[in-house]
Design an enzyme around this catalytic site. Structure first.
Site, mmCIF file in Angstrom:
data_model
loop_
_atom_site.group_PDB
_atom_site.id
_atom_site.type_symbol
_atom_site.label_atom_id
_atom_site.label_comp_id
_atom_site.label_asym_id
_atom_site.label_seq_id
_atom_site.Cartn_x
_atom_site.Cartn_y
_atom_site.Cartn_z
ATOM 1 N N ALA A 1 0.847 -1.207 0.000
ATOM 2 C CA ALA A 1 0.000 0.000 0.000
ATOM 3 C C ALA A 1 0.880 1.253 0.000
ATOM 4 C CB ALA A 1 -0.925 -0.008 1.220
ATOM 5 N N ARG B 1 -7.422 -1.344 9.949
ATOM 6 C CA ARG B 1 -8.173 -2.008 11.025
ATOM 7 C C ARG B 1 -8.157 -1.165 12.288
ATOM 8 N NH1 ARG B 1 -4.798 -7.303 11.221
ATOM 9 N NH2 ARG B 1 -3.237 -5.693 10.796
ATOM 10 N N TYR C 1 -12.466 -0.847 7.343
ATOM 11 C CA TYR C 1 -12.569 -0.937 5.886
ATOM 12 C C TYR C 1 -14.006 -0.579 5.445
ATOM 13 C CZ TYR C 1 -8.193 -3.625 6.394
ATOM 14 O OH TYR C 1 -6.916 -4.039 6.705
ATOM 15 N N HIS D 1 -8.509 -10.824 0.235
ATOM 16 C CA HIS D 1 -8.858 -10.046 -0.962
ATOM 17 C C HIS D 1 -10.316 -10.235 -1.383
ATOM 18 C CE1 HIS D 1 -4.397 -9.886 -2.521
ATOM 19 N NE2 HIS D 1 -4.556 -9.304 -1.356
ATOM 20 N N LYS E 1 -2.376 -8.617 -6.374
ATOM 21 C CA LYS E 1 -2.217 -9.985 -6.834
ATOM 22 C C LYS E 1 -1.894 -10.888 -5.650
ATOM 23 C CE LYS E 1 1.586 -10.871 -6.270
ATOM 24 N NZ LYS E 1 2.573 -10.811 -5.143
ATOM 25 N N ASP F 1 1.835 -15.672 -3.721
ATOM 26 C CA ASP F 1 2.627 -14.447 -3.706
ATOM 27 C C ASP F 1 3.514 -14.324 -4.932
ATOM 28 O OD1 ASP F 1 3.958 -12.163 -2.270
ATOM 29 O OD2 ASP F 1 2.818 -13.093 -0.663
#
Ligand SMILES: NC(=O)c1ccc[n+]([C@@H]2O[C@H](COP(=O)([O-])OP(=O)(O)OC[C@H]3O[C@@H](n4cnc5c(N)ncnc54)[C@H](OP(=O)(O)O)[C@@H]3O)[C@@H](O)[C@H]2O)c1
Length: 345
Positions: free
Chosen positions: A32, A53, A74, A95, A113, A192
């Site tokens: 981010a 959070r 969120y 996700h 991703k 990942d």
């Protein structure tokens, strides 16, 4: 076809010319921060809000990046009327839930991703976006880089002749306390790292008719290193490898019966490649191998242009391609017995 005299130029539009969207950042971790830096340094996109959070997390991120909207959940972020599009930057197995939260609040989504942990979850996101007329895309930034537009043009030109093989690898060494070693966060190389080799192979040679996978396990209970080979209907082969236990070359290659493309490691970031043929011709593409902050913005600008044009997808990374890539990894996981945890509350 004859070997080209020079490489094509990238057709990637100027990122600063993309119409600005108002971005909301969901999750405040490493990627981010890279993504926000990339937007702020290279584009006119606006980061108007962040959700974490905790209020502390949102405030810390907001302070650092000068973001005004700072939400302690969120749910509050996706409800913010000052946001057009949500960038989902939580762990993989979150996700699906976080992207649906954003879509159901009427926001477009760019999801880190891998878009989800499996193809079924991605299909659900695709359905939700489609029903609501919203844009949803996996943040597979590699395919939006200028370097990959040059490679795209080379593939389209037929310079490779018949493409026989794609080789791709992605290995990094991680310490035992990294998120990637944690089974609760769907760790291991598959989601990942293998996302890059698998997406690359799918992009070049298409879908498998036959997948073979092998793995060895890491002490924490996640997979440690995984090899996938697959064959397509016209008998091209993909040889893919990924590891969280050791650094590996992280190169990619397209092997045709007329030419060979070798992408320098790390193949999925900006950098160089070499095109050669059997007669000694050679062309070299060089650009600075900048880190994520020099490349994560291209996907965002593509999305901004498409949304401004009233479109809900980009041909550079369709949801069908995302789903097909996840299906390759689903087939591999079924063979090696790899399952993923549900997200925490
Ligand atoms: N495109 C790329 O090159 C690239 C590179 C690295 C990672 N990624 C992808 O980005 C995603 C995040 O990776 P990252 O390296 O940024 O991870 P990270 O540093 O651990 O950040 C993840 C963030 O998600 C939020 N979160 C929500 N639930 C969580 C939980 N149960 N445990 C931990 N964090 C939780 C946290 O933000 P708050 O505390 O603020 O809620 C946290 O900061 C992954 O899916 C990864 O594949 C992409």
């Amino acid at each position: 076809m004859t070997f080209p005299a020079s490489l094509p130029s990238p057709r990637t539009p100027d990122p600063r010319q993309a119409p600005p969207l108002r971005w909301g950042i969901l999750g405040t971790g490493w990627i981010a921060q890279q993504f926000t830096t990339a937007l702020q340094q290279n584009t006119t996109q606006r980061v108007t809000a962040v959700g974490s959070r905790s209020q502390e997390g949102a405030d810390r991120f907001g302070e650092r990046f000068g973001v005004e909207g700072r939400h302690a959940s969120y749910a509050d972020l996706v409800a913010d009327p000052e946001v057009d599009v949500i960038y989902v930057a939580t762990p993989h197995n979150h996700h699906h839930r976080d992207a649906l939260l954003a879509l159901r609040a009427g926001k477009h989504v760019l999801v880190e991703k891998p878009m989800t942990v499996d193809a079924d979850q991605a299909r659900e996101i695709a359905r939700e976006a489609d029903e609501r007329g919203l844009f949803a895309m996996e943040a597979l930034w590699t395919l939006f880089l200028p370097k990959f537009d040059v490679i795209r043009q080379l593939i389209e030109s037929g310079v490779f002749g018949r493409i026989r093989t794609v080789l791709a690898d992605h290995g990094q060494h991680f310490d035992a306390d990294h998120r990637i070693m944690d089974p609760a966060l769907a760790g291991g190389p598959m989601l990942d790292l293998m996302t890059y080799p698998a997406s690359f192979a799918k992009w070049v040679i298409g879908d498998p008719v036959d997948v073979v996978a092998r793995t060895t396990w890491a002490p924490s209970g996640v997979t440690g290193q995984t090899a996938i080979t697959y064959t397509t209907a016209d008998e091209a082969q993909a040889l893919l490898h990924s590891s969280v236990l050791s650094r590996t070359p992280t190169t990619g290659a397209i092997c045709g019966d007329a030419a060979l493309l070798e992408i320098d490691g790390d193949f999925y970031v900006p950098g160089g490649f070499t095109l050669t043929d059997h007669e000694g011709h050679r062309l070299r593409y060089d650009e600075e191998e900048v880190a994520h902050t020099g490349g994560l913005h291209f996907q965002a600008c593509e999305m901004a242009r498409r949304i401004a044009a009233g479109e809900t997808s980009s041909p550079l990374r369709t949801l069908d391609a995302t789903i097909a890539t996840l299906a390759i990894m689903d087939a591999a996981r079924a063979q090696i017995g790899e399952t993923f945890a549900e997200p925490s509350a």
